[in-house]
Design an enzyme around this catalytic site. Structure first.
Site, PDB file in Angstrom:
ATOM      1  N   GLN A  60       0.750  -1.160  -0.107  1.00  0.00           N
ATOM      2  CA  GLN A  60       0.096  -0.063  -0.081  1.00  0.00           C
ATOM      3  C   GLN A  60       0.929   1.318  -0.064  1.00  0.00           C
ATOM      4  OE1 GLN A  60       1.068  -1.468   2.662  1.00  0.00           O
ATOM      5  NE2 GLN A  60       0.348  -0.839   4.455  1.00  0.00           N
ATOM      6  N   VAL A  65      -7.049   5.205   3.159  1.00  0.00           N
ATOM      7  CA  VAL A  65      -7.318   5.005   1.492  1.00  0.00           C
ATOM      8  C   VAL A  65      -7.651   3.439   0.956  1.00  0.00           C
ATOM      9  CG1 VAL A  65      -5.087   5.228   0.686  1.00  0.00           C
ATOM     10  CG2 VAL A  65      -7.134   6.011  -0.849  1.00  0.00           C
ATOM     11  N   GLY A  66      -7.005   2.492   1.713  1.00  0.00           N
ATOM     12  CA  GLY A  66      -6.631   1.268   1.107  1.00  0.00           C
ATOM     13  C   GLY A  66      -7.994   0.556   0.733  1.00  0.00           C
ATOM     14  N   GLU A  67      -9.062   0.547   1.485  1.00  0.00           N
ATOM     15  CA  GLU A  67     -10.166  -0.265   1.224  1.00  0.00           C
ATOM     16  C   GLU A  67     -11.178   0.553   0.355  1.00  0.00           C
ATOM     17  OE1 GLU A  67     -10.591  -2.017   5.701  1.00  0.00           O
ATOM     18  OE2 GLU A  67     -11.502  -0.053   5.138  1.00  0.00           O
ATOM     19  N   ALA A 113      -4.828  14.297   6.143  1.00  0.00           N
ATOM     20  CA  ALA A 113      -5.220  13.039   5.339  1.00  0.00           C
ATOM     21  C   ALA A 113      -5.845  11.969   6.140  1.00  0.00           C
ATOM     22  CB  ALA A 113      -3.736  12.418   4.927  1.00  0.00           C
ATOM     23  N   LYS A 114      -6.270  11.119   5.670  1.00  0.00           N
ATOM     24  CA  LYS A 114      -7.092   9.575   6.193  1.00  0.00           C
ATOM     25  C   LYS A 114      -6.659   8.737   5.364  1.00  0.00           C
ATOM     26  CE  LYS A 114     -11.679  11.300   5.148  1.00  0.00           C
ATOM     27  NZ  LYS A 114     -13.036  11.747   5.497  1.00  0.00           N
ATOM     28  N   SER A 134       2.762   2.344   2.435  1.00  0.00           N
ATOM     29  CA  SER A 134       2.900   3.038   3.829  1.00  0.00           C
ATOM     30  C   SER A 134       4.099   3.604   4.310  1.00  0.00           C
ATOM     31  CB  SER A 134       2.282   2.110   4.807  1.00  0.00           C
ATOM     32  OG  SER A 134       2.995   0.840   4.973  1.00  0.00           O
TER      33      SER A 134
END
Lengths: 768, 287, 160
Positions: free
Chosen positions: A495, A719-721, A716-717, A497
């Protein structure tokens, strides 16, 4: 002030918001990135598992004698052997319900019953085929709705792990398959239904699918009496350490979990999987032991939850939804894994991104005799959105209201309470819908075709609360030469990170993200993190990393002051350390911890004034072409629009959006585990198909709206799903738009579409 | 995989001698892409494999002659795909190979293996049957000729004896033939087909003189559909004729249900795809 | 079962290995040479994670018996960055972000190089078609198309 840069005092420019190429890129394109599945330790034994062929049964005997006699076999292990080294050999995050090897009973086809250890994996495989087991078969239960009332019980007694307050009432429960019943009660739904102008009730189902990460599960355990090291493909090394320490009755500091790169996970490598078994086998062999699955065996490890969702809405004469009742049944399989959390955390948003005064939600986690189910890219939310956004479209269609207009009339807006009672903040539902409507040209007429091929379009919107409350800890280490290393437990399984976290460190310390080293995950070194799951890392670990960097910054300032530098000094870091220690020596360590505020849902009502630190919002739009003679669907366009706050790395964000949307496209269109009497009949990539190049929609748009998450790190927050949520209903709604048939069960494969078309035409296909 | 012995004979004759007429655990291996799958899945445990990789070079080449093409059984699918002679004689084969499995498999898998394996989902057998291809089969007592359409007896079953090997495949001249192969997938686009349909027509414009129609994947073996062929022969093609041919095909094929579709659905697919394949063949132009 | 010795060229260097008839090419590379860039995932030749070049042609290492390597020239992903310089395709994958977890990436890079050898200037359809036998569960397909096009440009610049 002290400025951390080895490039003098020049400002290096913004690190956040820049498409920094992935830090680990070179290792991955040269094939030198290390994964557990291809790791070897010297003297290591390989394992092959002997698995159950029955779905539910008492084990009468396991004959391992022939296997033991095969030359080259080191050990053949059953639960009796395991018990000698781990007296209580049960594990799991929510319930301690899963035995390291089958214990007296088997509960699903594919459950490990015995393990063969050999230096040569081919010998282990050959020996495993010589094991013979006899079972007394018991009636089995497979369907989640049936499981709620079935007389067949997968477990005789329930054993909650004690970790979660809302499971305590299930301790020692007997005669049930229910592993959690989450409920939300807001207003009075019965009264509202009675007064509604229209009431709609539908039932939607989702199928059993799996993560199928390309690096299959793998763990190497290296047990010594002084301590144990596990190299494991895990999304949550901190949890693994806690659970391994519990099984051993050891303090955590004697347990070391190391995680190299992950050939992804998507939720499959969370909590504890092969680690307990590998530990037990290494204790027995007193050698390093590797348990590595084949792709086929992954079908017996963990899957997504199949679900049944009964949804009922009351609508007033103006098209306002005044009541919604949701009953969701989650098919958890034979062991609870994290199913009870999926049931609760997704359950609380089951009524969707709508402002409804009267809401009733029942969400049931159920045991069945199938492969256990856990989290898969969305923590249950894609199953819910599939149902509620199909339902929403069906209501609009029945009331002859434009599907977008109907949604706008009912949208949950900023400042309004979500059904849980938590007031909506930084949730750009309306902006997402606006952008979607614009990109799909909703207001323009569409050529729907006249011949064999018909066209249509559809959309959906969704909301998700992040798993809460969870904790992350980070350390930033500034060396005397001014170089910086970051220690954090977030697993970069693709992802991006590591790159994003390095960007945040670089932003605070004014240095290029590329120069920050992100230390490989090792619980002896990297501090606690709850786990890489549920799109939580960027927010939670992001804050911890930011705080750690800020702490380091403050300590450098203090150091500058201590050695007599004037306020606002630009002394380079290496010079600062020399001034303090007389040579290139010493460190400055910054630490950061983050745990958001949280109010747990009240028992009985599920209400909470602060159920999540942030909301995830997304929308999807699809244009489809339907071959009315065969039922084949072509996705001409797939648009994803997300509220992710500010983008830390726009390029990586785009890949996350398109990747998650395409994964969900597979779950929507064709992926399905076929089961016959509990036996998976398509357990291979030859028969379980996943999206390839030719399944990518002709056009894809991966968009974000321009907003800021006010309490997020750098706005930010996660996003992966998020782009998985709406793909399924958008496509089903588009199919209905094209050909006027409504599919209520995934996948939307050609046969389902043709069958529905034939029913509509009054010429249903036969049952052969 | 479980250990086995590997023999690497230098000639076809030697290979045949190493095979055992009565032992199912001794088998030949060519490209191995299919056999390896069975061995890894644990459904086949050989005691001995006889590798054909080192037999005479003449079994891996393509030769053009007056009466068509002779293809050595050890010819790889990618060699066949890239053969200009093949493209000239029967472009339908070139097109079929382009979407057959993937590049890596085509680089290794052989023409003989694709036939002998008798997996009904394979793309090449129905096309070869439609084009009237035949084989030369070598055994302990010499060679025999067999039409490809007579090779298959059922699901993964052929008339080949355990000590017989396909030596060569012959594709006759295709003057004036118009042919097409269509495969239908119901999972991902690169799935094994739920249905394959191959047609080869002798026609004058829209007027079909004779037709060979073959179904695969939806049935237990690749097989001709005489009813559909009869419905097309001597007819000028229009929607009505195609519907009649589709109906005949749907009635005569013996479908099997699996994860790719039910019998009822596969019947509908065949009904539709007979017409689509015939139209594709007519549009493809004569060979 | 009888072990045998095979001789072949691995990424340009002559090598020898003692193997058994049931070993496949992925095992050969991993156990004898510590090369893990070709890795078994689906085990059925469908995903492409185990792609290896044998005599210049791509094969699935998981379906390829190691004995057949005797006398051949083998190239793996580890042979592409000789002298520490990335191959243009590797550079392009990094620059376009054409991967996530990276497990399938070596296979894609080897196949994409084969594609450019055959079609130096491929369009989207050619790329999709040629690479359709490689799968990426993270589904970085759109980015992989970008990478292949960028690599085609890089190769042209180098050739010019």
């Amino acid at each position: 002030m002290a400025t951390i840069t080895d490039q003098g005092t020049a400002k290096v420019g913004a690190q956040v918001g820049r498409s920094v190429p992935r830090l680990e890129g070179r290792d991955k394109v040269t094939g030198r990135a290390e994964y557990t599945h291809t790791m070897r330790l010297s003297g290591m034994l390989h394992v092959k598992l002997f698995r159950s062929t029955v779905a539910h049964g008492r084990i009468k005997s396991v004959d391992t004698s022939a296997a033991k006699k095969l030359p080259g076999v080191a050990h053949v292990v059953t639960i009796e052997d395991v018990r000698k080294v781990i007296p209580d050999p049960y594990y799991g995050p929510a319930f301690h319900d899963q035995p390291i090897l089958a214990d007296g009973k088997v509960r699903f086809v594919g459950e490990p019953v015995a393990a063969v250890l050999a230096a040569d994996p081919h010998v282990a495989e050959q020996a495993a085929q010589l094991i013979v087991a006899e079972y007394e078969e018991l009636p089995a239960v497979y369907d989640e709705v049936e499981a709620l009332t079935s007389k067949v019980h997968v477990h005789d007694v329930l054993k909650p792990a004690g970790t979660f307050a809302d499971l305590k009432h299930l301790k020692d429960a007997k005669g049930t398959n229910l592993a959690l019943d989450y409920r939300l009660r807001r207003g009075d739904v019965d009264k509202a239904f009675a007064s509604a102008a229209h009431v709609f009730e539908h039932e939607f189902r989702t199928q059993k699918v799996l993560h199928l990460s390309f690096e299959p599960h793998a763990t190497i355990a290296d047990y010594k009496d002084s301590g144990v090291t596990l190299h494991t493909a895990s999304q949550g090394p901190s949890f693994v350490r806690t659970e391994i320490a519990r099984l051993l009755g050891w303090p955590e500091n004697k347990v070391r979990i190391k995680v190299p790169y992950l050939g992804s996970g998507y939720g499959s490598k969370l909590y504890i999987k092969l680690e307990a078994l590998a530990l037990a086998l290494s204790m027995i062999a007193r050698l390093p032991v590797k348990v590595a699955l084949t792709m086929e065996e992954m079908f017996y490890q963990i899957t997504k939850h199949p679900s049944t969702f009964r949804i009922k809405s009351g609508v007033d004469k103006d098209g306002k939804i005044i009541a919604r009742k949701c009953e969701v049944y989650w098919n958890g399989g034979a062991y609870a894994d994290i199913g009870p959390r999926v049931t609760q955390k997704s359950g609380l948003t089951a009524s969707g991104p709508y402002d409804i005064d009267n809401v009733w939600i029942d969400s049931y986690a159920l045991y069945t005799n199938m492969t256990p189910a856990g989290a898969l890219r969305g923590f249950g939310v894609p199953q819910l959105v599939w149902a509620y956004e199909s339902h929403t479209d069906m209501i609009a269609r029945a009331l002859k209201i434009d599907a977008v207009e109907f949604r706008r009339k009912n949208l949950l807006r900023e400042g309004r309470p979500h059904p849980t009672g938590t007031v909506l903040k930084d949730a750009a539902i309306e902006k997402v819908l606006d952008r979607l409507v614009e990109r799909i040209n909703w207001k323009q007429p569409m050529d729907r075709g006249t011949g064999v091929v018909r066209r249509g379009r559809g959309l959906g919107i969704a909301i998700k609360a992040v798993i809460s409350p969870t904790t992350s800890v980070a350390i930033v280490n500034v060396s005397a030469d001014g170089s910086v290393a970051l220690y954090c437990g977030t697993i970069d399984m693709g992802q991006g990170s590591d790159t994003a976290m390095a960007q945040m460190v670089g932003e605070v310390l004014n240095m290029p993200a590329e120069s920050v080293r992100v230390v490989q995950r090792d619980t002896d070194v990297t501090p606690y993190d709850m786990g890489t799951l549920g799109s939580r890392s960027l927010f939670h670990m992001g804050h911890a990393v930011r705080r750690a960097a800020e702490d380091a910054q403050e300590k450098l300032k203090a150091l500058a002051c201590e050695v007599g530098e004037p306020e606002g000094s630009n002394i380079p870091i290496p010079a600062l350390f020399v001034k303090k220690y007389g040579m290139q020596a010493g460190n400055v360590i910054g630490t950061g911890i983050y745990k958001p505020d949280y109010v747990p849902p009240a028992p009985g009502t599920g209400l909470s004034s602060n159920v999540t630190p942030f909301w995830m919002i997304s929308g999807a739009g699809a244009e489809v072409e339907v071959d009315t003679e065969t039922g084949h669907i072509k996705i001409a366009k797939l648009i994803s629009v997300l509220d992710i706050g500010k983008s830390i790395n726009p390029k990586i964000v785009e890949t996350q959006i398109s990747g998650a949307a395409l994964m969900q496209l597979g779950f929507t269109m064709f992926e399905k585990m076929h089961l016959d009497g509990g036996q998976v009949t398509n357990a291979s990539l030859a028969d379980y198909k996943i999206p390839g190049f030719h399944d990518v929609p002709t056009a894809m748009e991966n968009l974000t709206v321009d907003v800021t998450q006010s309490n997020g790190p750098f706005g930010a927050k996660g996003v992966g799903e998020v782009s998985t949520f709406c793909v399924s209903p958008a496509i089903a709604n588009a199919i209905d738009d094209a050909v006027g048939v409504r599919l209520m069960e995934l996948p939307l494969n050609p046969e389902s579409v043709l069958r529905a078309l034939r029913v509509k035409a009054g010429k249903p296909l036969g049952d052969e | 995989m479980i250990p086995f012995e590997l023999a690497e004979p230098k000639s076809l004759t030697e290979a045949i001698k190493l095979l055992a007429p009565d032992d199912a655990m001794v088998r030949p291996i060519a490209g191995g892409t299919a056999l390896m799958l069975m061995m890894k899945a644990g459904v086949f445990h050989p005691t001995r494999l006889v590798s054909l990789g080192k037999i005479e070079k003449k079994y891996s080449g393509i030769a053009a002659g007056k009466d068509g093409l002779r293809i050595g059984a050890m010819t790889t699918l990618s060699a066949l795909e890239q053969s200009l002679d093949m493209k000239k004689l029967a472009p339908v084969i070139t097109r079929t190979l382009r979407t057959l499995s993937n590049v890596r498999v085509r680089n290794v898998a052989t023409v003989g293996g694709a036939l002998a394996h008798a997996d009904p989902h394979m793309d090449l057998p129905p096309v070869l049957i439609a084009l009237g291809a035949s084989m030369s089969i070598a055994g302990p007592s010499g060679e025999r000729e067999l039409a490809v359409e007579d090779l298959f007896t059922g699901y993964y079953e052929t008339v080949l004896q355990k000590n017989e090997l396909i030596a060569e495949v012959r594709v006759p001249s295709q003057d004036g033939t118009r042919a097409a192969y269509m495969k239908v997938t119901t999972g991902s686009a690169d799935d094994w087909p739920a249905l394959g349909v191959a047609v080869a027509l002798q026609s004058d414009g829209n007027a079909v003189k004779s037709a060979r129609v073959v179904v695969s994947a939806a049935t237990s073996k690749a097989m001709r559909l005489p009813g559909a062929e009869a419905a097309l022969a001597g007819q000028r093609i229009d929607d009505k004729i195609l519907a009649r041919a589709g109906e005949a095909a749907a009635n005569e094929a013996d479908f099997i249900a699996d994860v790719r579709g039910s019998v009822s659905y596969k019947r509908e697919l065949l009904r539709v795809y007979i017409g689509r394949a015939v139209r594709a063949a007519l549009e493809s132009g004569a060979h | 079962m009888t072990a045998r010795t095979i001789h072949f060229t691995l990424n340009g260097a002559p090598v020898t290995a003692d193997i058994k008839p049931h070993h496949n090419l992925v095992e050969l590379l991993q156990t004898h040479f510590g090369l893990t860039g070709a890795r078994e995932s689906c085990g059925q030749g469908l995903c492409g994670c185990c792609t290896v070049l044998v005599d210049g042609r791509a094969v699935s290492g998981c379906l390829f018996l190691a004995v057949r390597i005797d006398g051949t020239e083998v190239v793996t992903i580890e042979g592409l960055d000789a002298g520490g310089k990335l191959n243009p395709m590797q550079e392009a994958f990094v620059e376009t972000g054409a991967f996530q977890c990276g497990y399938c990436t070596p296979g894609f890079i080897l196949m994409a190089n084969q594609l450019l050898d055959a079609h130096p200037d491929p369009d989207d359809d050619q790329i999709r078609h040629y690479l359709s036998g490689n799968l990426c569960r993270c589904a970085a397909y759109p980015q992989i198309i970008d990478a292949v096009k960028l690599a085609a440009k890089k190769r042209k610049t180098i050739a010019a």
